[in-house]
Write a protein that holds these residues in place. Structure first.
Motif, PDB file in Angstrom:
ATOM      1  N   LEU A 162      -9.516  -1.889 -38.857  1.00 55.40           N
ATOM      2  CA  LEU A 162     -10.383  -0.726 -38.698  1.00 55.40           C
ATOM      3  C   LEU A 162     -10.952  -0.636 -37.299  1.00 55.40           C
ATOM      4  CD1 LEU A 162     -11.584  -2.206 -41.675  1.00 55.40           C
ATOM      5  CD2 LEU A 162     -12.448   0.118 -41.781  1.00 55.40           C
ATOM      6  N   LYS A 163     -11.301   0.579 -36.934  1.00 54.47           N
ATOM      7  CA  LYS A 163     -12.141   0.831 -35.765  1.00 54.47           C
ATOM      8  C   LYS A 163     -13.552   1.080 -36.283  1.00 54.47           C
ATOM      9  CE  LYS A 163     -13.209   2.585 -31.518  1.00 54.47           C
ATOM     10  NZ  LYS A 163     -12.503   3.769 -31.021  1.00 54.47           N
ATOM     11  N   ILE A 164     -14.519   0.287 -35.828  1.00 55.81           N
ATOM     12  CA  ILE A 164     -15.914   0.476 -36.232  1.00 55.81           C
ATOM     13  C   ILE A 164     -16.810   0.424 -34.998  1.00 55.81           C
ATOM     14  CG2 ILE A 164     -15.483  -0.622 -38.473  1.00 55.81           C
ATOM     15  CD1 ILE A 164     -17.182  -3.030 -37.400  1.00 55.81           C
ATOM     16  N   SER A 165     -18.064   0.727 -35.194  1.00 60.42           N
ATOM     17  CA  SER A 165     -19.054   0.579 -34.130  1.00 60.42           C
ATOM     18  C   SER A 165     -19.371  -0.899 -33.920  1.00 60.42           C
ATOM     19  CB  SER A 165     -20.344   1.310 -34.498  1.00 60.42           C
ATOM     20  OG  SER A 165     -20.138   2.678 -34.667  1.00 60.42           O
ATOM     21  N   TYR A 166     -19.569  -1.285 -32.665  1.00 57.17           N
ATOM     22  CA  TYR A 166     -20.026  -2.659 -32.415  1.00 57.17           C
ATOM     23  C   TYR A 166     -21.347  -2.922 -33.119  1.00 57.17           C
ATOM     24  CZ  TYR A 166     -16.490  -4.243 -29.139  1.00 57.17           C
ATOM     25  OH  TYR A 166     -15.305  -4.667 -28.587  1.00 57.17           O
ATOM     26  N   ALA A 167     -22.153  -1.889 -33.275  1.00 52.91           N
ATOM     27  CA  ALA A 167     -23.441  -2.066 -33.950  1.00 52.91           C
ATOM     28  C   ALA A 167     -23.286  -2.460 -35.410  1.00 52.91           C
ATOM     29  CB  ALA A 167     -24.251  -0.775 -33.857  1.00 52.91           C
ATOM     30  N   ALA A 168     -22.139  -2.133 -36.018  1.00 55.13           N
ATOM     31  CA  ALA A 168     -21.906  -2.470 -37.427  1.00 55.13           C
ATOM     32  C   ALA A 168     -21.301  -3.861 -37.595  1.00 55.13           C
ATOM     33  CB  ALA A 168     -20.978  -1.432 -38.058  1.00 55.13           C
ATOM     34  N   LEU A 169     -20.919  -4.474 -36.501  1.00 57.07           N
ATOM     35  CA  LEU A 169     -20.211  -5.757 -36.561  1.00 57.07           C
ATOM     36  C   LEU A 169     -20.986  -6.868 -37.273  1.00 57.07           C
ATOM     37  CD1 LEU A 169     -17.435  -6.726 -35.606  1.00 57.07           C
ATOM     38  CD2 LEU A 169     -18.482  -7.394 -33.430  1.00 57.07           C
ATOM     39  N   PRO A 170     -22.299  -7.012 -37.055  1.00 53.77           N
ATOM     40  CA  PRO A 170     -23.011  -8.133 -37.691  1.00 53.77           C
ATOM     41  C   PRO A 170     -22.908  -8.154 -39.209  1.00 53.77           C
ATOM     42  CG  PRO A 170     -24.347  -7.192 -35.947  1.00 53.77           C
ATOM     43  CD  PRO A 170     -23.185  -6.273 -36.130  1.00 53.77           C
ATOM     44  N   TRP A 171     -22.711  -6.999 -39.837  1.00 56.78           N
ATOM     45  CA  TRP A 171     -22.669  -6.939 -41.295  1.00 56.78           C
ATOM     46  C   TRP A 171     -21.294  -7.293 -41.872  1.00 56.78           C
ATOM     47  CZ3 TRP A 171     -25.913  -3.660 -38.585  1.00 56.78           C
ATOM     48  CH2 TRP A 171     -27.253  -3.649 -38.992  1.00 56.78           C
ATOM     49  N   VAL A 172     -20.258  -7.356 -41.045  1.00 55.16           N
ATOM     50  CA  VAL A 172     -18.902  -7.522 -41.586  1.00 55.16           C
ATOM     51  C   VAL A 172     -18.173  -8.744 -41.044  1.00 55.16           C
ATOM     52  CG1 VAL A 172     -18.710  -5.041 -41.956  1.00 55.16           C
ATOM     53  CG2 VAL A 172     -17.810  -6.025 -39.845  1.00 55.16           C
ATOM     54  N   LEU A 173     -18.806  -9.516 -40.175  1.00 57.55           N
ATOM     55  CA  LEU A 173     -18.110 -10.627 -39.519  1.00 57.55           C
ATOM     56  C   LEU A 173     -17.675 -11.736 -40.471  1.00 57.55           C
ATOM     57  CD1 LEU A 173     -19.875 -11.159 -36.073  1.00 57.55           C
ATOM     58  CD2 LEU A 173     -17.460 -10.682 -36.470  1.00 57.55           C
ATOM     59  N   SER A 174     -18.266 -11.806 -41.639  1.00 57.89           N
ATOM     60  CA  SER A 174     -17.841 -12.844 -42.574  1.00 57.89           C
ATOM     61  C   SER A 174     -16.450 -12.556 -43.124  1.00 57.89           C
ATOM     62  CB  SER A 174     -18.842 -12.968 -43.729  1.00 57.89           C
ATOM     63  OG  SER A 174     -18.922 -11.747 -44.458  1.00 57.89           O
ATOM     64  N   GLU A 175     -16.087 -11.268 -43.225  1.00 58.65           N
ATOM     65  CA  GLU A 175     -14.791 -10.873 -43.775  1.00 58.65           C
ATOM     66  C   GLU A 175     -13.796 -10.437 -42.702  1.00 58.65           C
ATOM     67  OE1 GLU A 175     -13.938 -11.175 -46.930  1.00 58.65           O
ATOM     68  OE2 GLU A 175     -15.932 -11.960 -47.428  1.00 58.65           O
ATOM     69  N   TYR A 176     -14.306  -9.872 -41.629  1.00 56.80           N
ATOM     70  CA  TYR A 176     -13.449  -9.327 -40.576  1.00 56.80           C
ATOM     71  C   TYR A 176     -13.691 -10.055 -39.253  1.00 56.80           C
ATOM     72  CZ  TYR A 176     -12.266  -5.205 -43.428  1.00 56.80           C
ATOM     73  OH  TYR A 176     -11.796  -4.369 -44.397  1.00 56.80           O
TER      74      TYR A 176
END
Length: 279
Positions: free
Chosen positions: A52-66
């Protein structure tokens, strides 16, 4: 393999070769085109796309899976989000004018909104009023029509806001660069940690290199998805957002991402990130 990215010219330019079977060894990709607010949400879904392309601001919430991939994203200089107001609004050149005002933003977890919150904390006494989430292409008309007092815009709005009769209050990219001397981290490419991340990175980098070497091949595809942008605006968009950081984040890129997320965590705006998890 499923992939989701925006229909914006930089994304379609970057991923054209990958999704059209022009990258040797890459699998077939099933593409979803979606606004960044939607892709940010997809990343939080257990059944979300593999890439996926996401915002860097959203990264902290998904780093465990992505995992963050070192290529394919949007990061650079002179390409930050803008805060716009109507030209006939009084005192709109002063940030304090935003106190208590209604502001439209493209996503609650967009990098643009995160930068805006960091900037507003320093420059808008008392804070802004209501925040309204809407697709980025609807924000300038909303400001023009008086539905909101100001709008936080991204992408090609940098080139077109004058045509809506709007004026620039602040370029958040310029603010960030002067404050940190680092490029602006906007959009990240992530892939599920269960996959061969090195192979996916190689495929995406090959797609970037193909796009640069054969710009005419992707032109029809880019314009078809660019929401009726004029060809020259689409090209300006590509020229601004597809750069050396798209091929490889490098040390400056990782430093920028780390600085943004650390600063945001210190302000309590995002969860604390283990810097080691970014690589």
């Amino acid at each position: 393999m499923r992939i989701a990215f925006s229909p914006c010219p930089n994304d379609t330019f970057v991923f054209h070769a990958l999704v059209h079977g022009l990258v040797p060894g890459a699998p077939k990709f099933d593409v979803s085109y979606a606004d960044i607010d939607i892709t940010n949400s997809l990343a939080a879904n257990p059944n979300g796309p593999e890439v996926l392309k996401i915002s860097y601001a959203a990264l902290p919430w998904v780093l465990s899976e992505y995992a963050l991939l070192p290529c394919g994203g949007a990061l650079g200089r002179g390409c930050g989000p803008l805060v716009l107001t109507k030209t006939d609004a009084s005192d709109t050149n002063r940030p304090a004018w935003l106190t208590g005002r209604r502001v439209a933003v493209p996503s609650e977890r967009s990098t643009a909104y995160l930068l805006f919150r960091l900037w507003a904390a320093q420059n808008v006494p008392g804070g802004v009023g209501e925040i309204v989430i809407m697709p980025f292409n609807e924000i300038m008309p909303a400001v023009r029509d008086g539905l909101v007092d100001a709008g936080l815009v991204i992408h090609e709005a940098r080139f077109t806001y004058h045509s809506y009769g709007l004026n620039l209050m602040v370029d958040l990219g310029s603010w960030w660069e002067s404050d940190t001397n680092l490029p602006i981290p906007l959009g990240a490419i992530i892939a599920h940690r269960s996959l061969d991340l090195e192979a996916i990175s190689d495929w995406i980098r090959a797609s970037v290199e193909y796009a640069w070497a054969n710009p005419e091949v992707s032109r029809e595809y880019v314009l078809r998805h660019s929401q009726e942008l004029a060809p020259e605006v689409a090209q300006a968009h590509i020229d601004l957002y597809v750069n050396k950081f798209t091929a490889n984040l490098g040390e400056d890129g990782y430093a920028a991402v780390t600085a943004l997320l650390n600063r945001a965590a210190e302000e309590g705006l995002v969860p604390k990130v283990d810097v080691a998890a970014l690589r």
